[in-house]
Design a protein around this motif. Structure first.
Motif, short mmCIF file in Angstrom:
data_model
loop_
_atom_site.label_atom_id
_atom_site.label_comp_id
_atom_site.label_asym_id
_atom_site.label_seq_id
_atom_site.Cartn_x
_atom_site.Cartn_y
_atom_site.Cartn_z
N SER A 1 -8.79 -11.64 15.71
CA SER A 1 -7.81 -10.89 16.48
C SER A 1 -8.00 -9.42 16.15
O SER A 1 -8.34 -9.08 15.02
CB SER A 1 -6.39 -11.34 16.15
N GLY A 2 -7.83 -8.57 17.15
CA GLY A 2 -8.05 -7.15 16.94
C GLY A 2 -8.42 -6.50 18.25
O GLY A 2 -8.25 -7.10 19.32
N THR A 3 -8.94 -5.28 18.15
CA THR A 3 -9.24 -4.51 19.35
C THR A 3 -10.75 -4.39 19.50
O THR A 3 -11.44 -3.99 18.56
CB THR A 3 -8.64 -3.09 19.20
N LYS B 1 -7.66 -1.53 8.26
CA LYS B 1 -7.47 -1.12 9.66
C LYS B 1 -8.44 -0.02 10.11
O LYS B 1 -8.76 0.09 11.28
CB LYS B 1 -6.03 -0.61 9.87
N SER C 1 -7.14 -8.54 11.15
CA SER C 1 -7.22 -7.89 12.45
C SER C 1 -7.75 -6.46 12.25
O SER C 1 -7.19 -5.67 11.51
CB SER C 1 -5.82 -7.87 13.06
N THR C 2 -8.88 -6.15 12.91
CA THR C 2 -9.47 -4.81 12.81
C THR C 2 -9.97 -4.40 14.19
O THR C 2 -9.76 -5.12 15.16
CB THR C 2 -10.69 -4.78 11.85
#
Ligand code: MN
Length: 431
Positions: free
Chosen positions: A137-139, A40, A121-122
Motif C-alpha cells: 500500500s502506498g503511492t 515515508k 506504506s511508502t
C-alpha cells in the motif's frame, strides 16, 4: 554444471563497485528508518513478482532506477527485490549478471522480502509492471514498463513511460544519463540481451531495445580494444562479445542440474485445495504441482525423488504432489515425466482409495498418453513410508504442461472420475 563460456565474454567486469556501495548503504539506511517509523521519505523501486523465479529484467531495472533516483536525483530510494533471501540461488543467470556488477552476495547486499515481511506504506516507483501488487500500500509516483498499459495510477504517477518493447531495462537505460557507471550499464545490458535473445532479428527486440543497447555498448566495450567500432543497431546480434554474453546467460539459465531437489520443487510451483466429496468424511486436501526442468534421472535417483518430495509435502502440508518434469532427452527430443506421490498425515484420507482413483484418472486420459516409467518404481523400492503411494509416468504427449494436468487433477479429485478430452464431447462425464 555445463561448461562455462565466460572466458569468451570480452569485456572485463568492474573491480570496485560503486553500485554495491550504494545498494548496501541504501538497504541499511532504509531498514534503520523503517525501524524508527521514518520510512515515508523513501521511494521504493519495485520490479515485478514472479514467484521464486525473479527475472533479470525486473532485478536490473529496479537496481538501476533506484540508483538513478538516489545518486542523480538525490532522493532517498532503494530497490526492493521481490523474492526471499534464499531464492537468489534459483536463478544462475541472475547470479552471474550480478557478479559482473560487483554484487557477489545478493542475499545480504540487496533488500529482499525476507528483510521486510510486512512492508510499510511508502512511495513506490514501479518498473517492469504497471500495477502496484495488492500486498503493498502506498503511492505510485512513477512507472517505467514494457507490459500492456492497464491505465492505473494516473493521478499520482508523475512519470508513466510505458512502451511495448523486448526488455524494460531498455526503457530504464534510455531514461538514465549518458554516462552511467560501467557496472550499471553491464547489468542493464545483460537483462536486454537475455530478454531479446541477443537482439536477434525476428525476435523480441524492437528498435527501442536496439537503440538503448547501442548507447550502452561503448560503456561496456573492452578497453583493450582501442579500435573498437560501435556497432549499428541492426548489427548488434553479430557483435562477438554480445553473442558470447548471450550464450553464457542462456547456458546458465537453462542449466539447473546444480539445484537440489528441494530447490527444483519450489522453483516453479503451484498449489491447489480440493474437497473429496466422494470420500467418507469429505476431507479437504492440498495438492501441489511442481514443474521441474530437469529429468528425474539427474536428481531423483536412489530414493532422492521420494525423499525430497516427502520433505516438501510435509513443509507445505500436502496430500498429493505432482512433479512434472520437462527436459531434452538424447538427440534433443523434448520429453516430460510425471511423478505423483500421495501420503496422509491427518488420518482423514483413505490413501489407497485416493491412489487408485488417481492412477485410473491419469492412465485413462488420452491427452497425456501417460505410460508407467519402467525405471522408477516408487511403490516397490522401499523409499515411501507406510500409508503412501507413488507412481512415475512417461508422458507420451510432451506438449501437455501443468495447464493440462491441473484441470485433470481437479476432475479426478472433485468428481472422482477420469476425464478424457479427446474422447468425450464437452460437458459429458464418463462413468
Ligand atoms: Mn520484463
Amino acid at each position: 554444471m555445463a561448461k562455462s563460456v565466460a572466458h569468451q565474454v570480452a569485456f572485463s567486469p568492474p573491480t570496485a563497485s560503486a553500485i554495491l556501495k550504494y545498494l548496501t548503504d541504501s538497504k541499511s539506511a532504509f531498514l534503520k528508518d523503517k525501524e524508527g517509523g521514518d520510512e515515508k521519505k523513501w521511494t521504493v523501486v519495485l520490479g515485478n513478482e514472479a514467484g521464486a523465479g525473479l527475472d533479470l529484467d525486473s532485478l536490473a531495472s529496479a537496481i538501476a532506477y533506484a540508483w538513478f533516483l538516489s545518486q542523480v536525483e538525490k532522493k532517498p530510494a532503494v530497490p526492493l527485490i521481490q523474492i526471499g533471501r534464499e531464492d537468489f540461488n534459483l536463478r544462475a543467470e541472475n547470479l552471474y549478471a550480478l557478479s559482473l556488477t560487483g554484487i557477489h552476495d545478493p542475499a545480504s547486499e540487496l533488500l529482499t522480502t525476507s528483510d521486510v515481511p510486512q512492508f510499510p506504506s511508502t512511495d513506490f516507483f514501479l518498473v517492469d509492471q504497471n500495477r502496484l501488487p495488492p500486498q503493498f500500500s502506498g503511492t505510485v509516483v512513477g512507472i517505467i514498463d514494457h507490459h500492456q498499459d492497464e491505465g492505473l495510477h494516473k493521478d499520482t504517477a508523475k512519470i508513466r513511460q510505458i512502451s511495448l518493447c523486448g526488455s524494460c531495462a531498455s526503457l530504464v537505460a534510455s531514461s538514465l544519463p549518458a554516462q552511467v557507471p560501467q557496472e550499471l550499464a553491464t547489468l542493464l545490458f545483460t537483462a536486454m540481451v537475455i530478454d531479446t535473445n541477443g537482439f536477434k532479428p525476428g525476435g523480441k527486440a524492437t528498435a527501442e531495445d536496439r537503440e538503448a543497447a547501442t548507447k550502452l555498448v561503448p560503456l561496456l566495450a573492452p578497453s583493450s580494444l582501442d579500435d573498437f567500432e560501435p556497432p549499428m543497431p541492426d548489427a548488434l546480434h553479430e557483435v562477438s562479445f554480445i553473442t558470447a554474453l548471450n550464450k553464457e546467460l542462456s547456458t546458465r539459465k537453462s542449466d539447473l542440474s546444480y539445484l537440489s531437489g528441494w530447490d527444483l520443487l519450489r522453483r516453479d510451483y503451484k498449489e491447489y485445495s480440493f474437497t473429496l466429496r466422494w470420500m467418507e468424511g469429505e476431507p479437504t486436501i492440498k495438492v501441489g504441482l511442481a514443474t521441474v526442468p530437469v529429468a528425474l534421472k539427474v536428481w531423483g535417483k536412489k530414493g532422492k525423488l521420494e525423499q525430497e518430495s516427502l520433505k516438501w509435502m510435509k513443509h507445505r502440508g500436502l496430500t498429493v504432489l505432482g512433479v512434472l518434469t520437462t527436459f531434452k532427452g538424447k538427440k534433443g527430443v523434448h520429453k516430460r515425466q510425471m511423478a505423483v506421490i500421495i501420503t496422509d498425515e491427518t488420518g482423514k484420507v483413505d490413501v489407497p482409495a485416493l491412489a487408485s482413483k488417481f492412477w485410473a484418472g491419469i492412465e485413462g486420459n488420452t491427452e497425456l498418453d501417460a505410460r508407467i516409467h519402467k525405471k522408477f518404481k516408487l511403490e516397490r523400492n522401499g523409499h515411501l513410508p507406510a500409508n503412501s503411494a507413488g507412481k512415475v509416468y512417461k508422458q507420451r504427449n510432451a506438449t501437455a504442461t501443468r495447464k493440462t494436468v491441473a484441470p485433470l487433477v481437479k476432475a479426478i479429485l472433485e468428481e472422482g472420475v477420469p476425464i478424457s478430452k479427446e474422447a468425450d464431447p464437452p460437458g459429458s462425464v464418463k462413468l
